[in-house]
Design a protein around this motif. Structure first.
Motif, mmCIF file in Angstrom:
data_model
loop_
_atom_site.group_PDB
_atom_site.id
_atom_site.type_symbol
_atom_site.label_atom_id
_atom_site.label_comp_id
_atom_site.label_asym_id
_atom_site.label_seq_id
_atom_site.Cartn_x
_atom_site.Cartn_y
_atom_site.Cartn_z
ATOM 1 N N ALA A 31 0.824 -1.218 0.000
ATOM 2 C CA ALA A 31 0.000 0.000 0.000
ATOM 3 C C ALA A 31 0.854 1.263 0.000
ATOM 4 O O ALA A 31 1.484 1.597 0.998
ATOM 5 N N LEU A 32 0.896 1.936 -1.149
ATOM 6 C CA LEU A 32 1.484 3.265 -1.231
ATOM 7 C C LEU A 32 0.321 4.254 -1.240
ATOM 8 O O LEU A 32 -0.354 4.426 -2.252
ATOM 9 N N CYS A 33 0.073 4.875 -0.097
ATOM 10 C CA CYS A 33 -1.144 5.677 0.081
ATOM 11 C C CYS A 33 -0.803 7.157 0.201
ATOM 12 O O CYS A 33 0.226 7.527 0.767
ATOM 13 N N GLY A 34 -1.689 7.993 -0.328
ATOM 14 C CA GLY A 34 -1.483 9.430 -0.257
ATOM 15 C C GLY A 34 -1.505 9.948 1.173
ATOM 16 O O GLY A 34 -1.963 9.287 2.109
ATOM 17 N N ARG A 35 -0.998 11.149 1.326
ATOM 18 C CA ARG A 35 -0.947 11.802 2.637
ATOM 19 C C ARG A 35 -2.348 11.987 3.211
ATOM 20 O O ARG A 35 -3.299 12.253 2.480
ATOM 21 N N ASP A 36 -2.462 11.809 4.532
ATOM 22 C CA ASP A 36 -3.736 11.953 5.251
ATOM 23 C C ASP A 36 -4.811 10.997 4.764
ATOM 24 O O ASP A 36 -6.000 11.299 4.789
ATOM 25 N N SER A 37 -4.381 9.800 4.327
ATOM 26 C CA SER A 37 -5.349 8.797 3.863
ATOM 27 C C SER A 37 -5.797 7.870 4.989
ATOM 28 O O SER A 37 -6.614 6.980 4.767
ATOM 29 N N GLY A 38 -5.218 8.055 6.189
ATOM 30 C CA GLY A 38 -5.665 7.293 7.348
ATOM 31 C C GLY A 38 -4.982 5.958 7.529
ATOM 32 O O GLY A 38 -5.459 5.117 8.304
ATOM 33 N N LYS A 39 -3.842 5.738 6.868
ATOM 34 C CA LYS A 39 -3.217 4.414 6.957
ATOM 35 C C LYS A 39 -2.689 4.113 8.349
ATOM 36 O O LYS A 39 -2.874 2.997 8.846
ATOM 37 N N THR A 40 -2.035 5.058 9.010
ATOM 38 C CA THR A 40 -1.539 4.806 10.370
ATOM 39 C C THR A 40 -2.700 4.653 11.340
ATOM 40 O O THR A 40 -2.701 3.755 12.195
ATOM 41 N N GLY A 171 3.154 2.754 3.000
ATOM 42 C CA GLY A 171 4.166 3.789 2.804
ATOM 43 C C GLY A 171 3.624 4.960 2.029
ATOM 44 O O GLY A 171 2.482 4.949 1.551
ATOM 45 N N ASN A 172 4.465 5.983 1.903
ATOM 46 C CA ASN A 172 4.104 7.156 1.131
ATOM 47 C C ASN A 172 4.585 6.991 -0.304
ATOM 48 O O ASN A 172 5.655 6.436 -0.541
ATOM 49 N N PRO A 173 3.817 7.467 -1.268
ATOM 50 C CA PRO A 173 4.243 7.345 -2.667
ATOM 51 C C PRO A 173 5.513 8.134 -2.920
ATOM 52 O O PRO A 173 5.752 9.178 -2.300
ATOM 53 N N GLN A 174 6.340 7.633 -3.827
ATOM 54 C CA GLN A 174 7.583 8.297 -4.179
ATOM 55 C C GLN A 174 7.447 8.962 -5.539
ATOM 56 O O GLN A 174 6.985 8.353 -6.496
ATOM 57 N N ARG A 175 7.839 10.196 -5.612
ATOM 58 C CA ARG A 175 7.666 10.980 -6.832
ATOM 59 C C ARG A 175 8.456 10.394 -7.996
ATOM 60 O O ARG A 175 8.016 10.433 -9.146
ATOM 61 N N ARG A 228 -1.187 16.890 -6.180
ATOM 62 C CA ARG A 228 -1.429 15.670 -6.964
ATOM 63 C C ARG A 228 -0.524 14.535 -6.512
ATOM 64 O O ARG A 228 -0.937 13.373 -6.429
ATOM 65 N N PHE A 229 0.708 14.869 -6.201
ATOM 66 C CA PHE A 229 1.655 13.842 -5.755
ATOM 67 C C PHE A 229 1.415 13.448 -4.299
ATOM 68 O O PHE A 229 1.230 12.274 -3.988
ATOM 69 N N GLU A 230 1.404 14.420 -3.393
ATOM 70 C CA GLU A 230 1.367 14.109 -1.963
ATOM 71 C C GLU A 230 0.030 13.543 -1.517
ATOM 72 O O GLU A 230 -0.024 12.606 -0.715
ATOM 73 N N PHE A 231 -1.060 14.096 -2.032
ATOM 74 C CA PHE A 231 -2.375 13.698 -1.534
ATOM 75 C C PHE A 231 -3.063 12.650 -2.397
ATOM 76 O O PHE A 231 -3.875 11.876 -1.895
ATOM 77 N N LEU A 232 -2.749 12.616 -3.679
ATOM 78 C CA LEU A 232 -3.369 11.627 -4.561
ATOM 79 C C LEU A 232 -2.419 10.484 -4.914
ATOM 80 O O LEU A 232 -2.840 9.476 -5.483
ATOM 81 N N GLY A 233 -1.127 10.651 -4.591
ATOM 82 C CA GLY A 233 -0.164 9.589 -4.850
ATOM 83 C C GLY A 233 0.136 9.375 -6.310
ATOM 84 O O GLY A 233 0.542 8.284 -6.720
ATOM 85 N N GLU A 234 -0.020 10.415 -7.131
ATOM 86 C CA GLU A 234 0.227 10.294 -8.560
ATOM 87 C C GLU A 234 1.619 10.828 -8.904
ATOM 88 O O GLU A 234 2.155 11.685 -8.216
ATOM 89 N N PHE A 235 2.174 10.308 -10.009
ATOM 90 C CA PHE A 235 3.441 10.837 -10.485
ATOM 91 C C PHE A 235 3.257 12.296 -10.866
ATOM 92 O O PHE A 235 2.214 12.696 -11.366
ATOM 93 N N GLY A 236 4.286 13.072 -10.678
ATOM 94 C CA GLY A 236 4.196 14.468 -11.090
ATOM 95 C C GLY A 236 5.459 15.210 -10.725
ATOM 96 O O GLY A 236 6.169 14.849 -9.787
ATOM 97 N N LEU A 237 5.766 16.256 -11.482
ATOM 98 C CA LEU A 237 6.948 17.054 -11.219
ATOM 99 C C LEU A 237 6.663 18.060 -10.110
ATOM 100 O O LEU A 237 5.544 18.548 -9.968
ATOM 101 N N LEU A 238 7.696 18.373 -9.338
ATOM 102 C CA LEU A 238 7.570 19.407 -8.323
ATOM 103 C C LEU A 238 7.418 20.769 -8.987
ATOM 104 O O LEU A 238 7.809 20.963 -10.149
ATOM 105 N N SER A 239 6.867 21.712 -8.246
ATOM 106 C CA SER A 239 6.700 23.057 -8.789
ATOM 107 C C SER A 239 8.049 23.706 -9.099
ATOM 108 O O SER A 239 8.133 24.593 -9.944
ATOM 109 N N ASN A 240 9.132 23.272 -8.413
ATOM 110 C CA ASN A 240 10.461 23.821 -8.666
ATOM 111 C C ASN A 240 11.312 22.873 -9.512
ATOM 112 O O ASN A 240 12.542 22.934 -9.490
#
Length: 453
Positions: A31-40, A171-175, A228-240
């Motif tokens: 399980a690679l779950c987005g932030r605040d998805s309640g896994k813990t 775990g948390n998704p990796q970009r 999109r990355f942190e909360f939805l767990g999708e691939f994506g580039l950082l704003s920087n």
């Protein structure tokens, strides 16, 4: 008996491991779950539900580092025991953290993988439930597979000899698309060796405090890529992100390489304490495109085996000789001008071995495009090649692909060189075309203008 509001605890895909625990069914979840998805929140409660429904089976809860245990998963389980009025039923021990049921002798173990892993681990009872929190912190796939194999030896079995142990890795998704957790997830989707769980904050949105939802929505408005990355767990580039034109599918080289249309060049970034990298690039004879054919990466203390300057020189000569013979062409090699000692070792080695077809030069790092700075010029050309689909990279060159995807600017607009991305791979890639940087840039612009007229 206590009344556990299961519907307020397990939502979305997280209902699946609950059913496995309640049905005494063996299953392994990834399980690679987005932030605040309640896994813990959910898993700390599921561990105790397993303890209550399988009193003859022990529980193992792990993280990568023992030092992280006490204030995270250990405290979370203690909080649930107090919430459910069960704290007095368990004996608490710290260093190492452990909970023992006063009546049944059942044990909940808390272990860090860094403390010799599971070496010598012998639970009082076989394991009915295993939870590894933040498993993305495990350094590589091989260590993860070894851990999962070792755990299988401790699984609880029923009277028929069938395991009913439920294992879940959260775990948390990796970009980075090529981070081992993402690569292994793709493999699991094909093999079905584990059940993939995907859950986001949207699965528990009705349970989140208004302040938390406001925070999430603000992130969504201000920085959608990070949201999109942190909360939805999708691939994506950082704003920087440096290379905003990065598109993995467009970059992968799927055509057969025909060497007679190209000149082959190797860029070399020698690192005494950093990584040593080589990049073999094929530059079109009309300077209209670049195709990266192969890369080399080694870093002492990270890669397998330790190497010195002579080892790297030998590796470079073998690398160039192999591809020179494979494509039946000469290879020009460009070595970082700051690495004078390495340049001399390689030059002497070629003379001693009497190897032909390999021509060594120092990189002219001052070359650029128009009035742009050196680094800005290299980035500008790479972005242009990406946007016009004139840069293609062999899929096995994962270090370079990952470096391009993860490169970031700092707050001053300078490309970071602080370990957040693989600058060494970017340097060797850029050295492989730097002698022609202005020519390639002009050629691509001219070709694009002609195509649009």
């Amino acid at each position: 008996m206590i009344n556990i509001p299961l519907n307020n605890i397990f939502n979305g895909d997280l209902r699946k491991p609950l059913k496995s625990v309640l049905n005494h069914k063996r299953e392994t979840y990834y399980a690679l779950c987005g932030r605040d998805s309640g896994k813990t929140f959910s898993m700390s409660r599921l561990a105790l539900i397993s303890a209550l429904t399988n009193p003859s089976g022990d529980i193992l809860i792990m993280r990568n580092e023992q030092a992280q245990i006490r204030d995270s998963v250990f405290q979370s389980v203690l909080d649930v025991l107090h919430e459910w009025g069960l704290a007095n039923d368990w004996i608490k021990r710290v260093r190492p953290e452990r909970l023992t049921n006063k009546r049944t002798g059942q044990v909940i173990y808390f272990k860090g993988l860094d403390k010799e892993g599971l070496k010598g681990f012998q639970p009082v009872h076989k394991l009915a439930f295993v939870w590894f929190d933040e498993f993305q912190q495990i350094s590589k796939k091989e260590n993860f597979i070894m851990l999962n194999t070792t755990l299988a030896k401790h699984e609880a079995v029923d009277a028929s000899g069938n395991s009913y142990c439920v294992k879940i890795y959260t775990g948390n998704p990796q970009r980075e698309r090529l981070h081992w957790t993402n690569v292994y997830k793709s493999e699991l989707l094909e093999t079905n060796q584990m059940t993939i769980l995907e859950t986001t904050y949207k699965d528990i949105e009705r349970l989140l405090p208004k302040e938390k939802l406001n925070e999430i929505n603000l992130m969504k408005e201000l920085d959608y890529e990070t949201y999109r990355f942190e909360f939805l767990g999708e691939f994506g580039l950082l704003s920087n992100a440096v290379y905003r034109q990065y598109n993995y599918q467009n970059l992968i080289d799927r055509e057969q390489f025909k060497p007679y249309n190209y000149r082959l060049q190797v860029g070399v970034d020698y690192g005494d304490s950093d990584a040593t990298t080589f990049t073999l690039s094929a530059i079109g004879k009309d300077f209209g495109d670049i195709r990266v054919l192969a890369t080399y990466y080694h870093k002492n203390g990270v890669s397998q085996g330790d190497k010195d300057i002579n080892d790297y020189a030998n590796d470079l000569v073998k690398f160039c000789k192999y591809y020179g013979e494979l494509y039946r062409t000469n290879i020009n090699v460009f070595i970082d001008s700051a690495s004078l000692s390495f340049y001399k070792v390689v030059t002497n080695l070629l003379n001693v071995l009497n190897v032909g077809g390999i021509f060594i030069s120092k990189v002219n790092k001052r070359k650029g495009i128009n009035k742009e700075s050196n680094i800005a010029s290299r980035i500008m050309l790479t972005q242009l090649l990406m946007s016009t689909k004139r840069l293609h990279i062999q899929q096995q060159c994962d270090n370079l692909l990952n470096a391009l995807e993860t490169a970031q600017y700092d707050n001053n607009g300078v490309r970071k060189d602080d370990g957040t991305s693989d600058i060494d791979s970017l340097d060797s890639f850029e050295y492989s075309f730097l002698n022609y940087i202005d020519t390639i840039y002009s050629s691509v612009i001219r070709k694009e203008n002609n195509a649009n007229n």
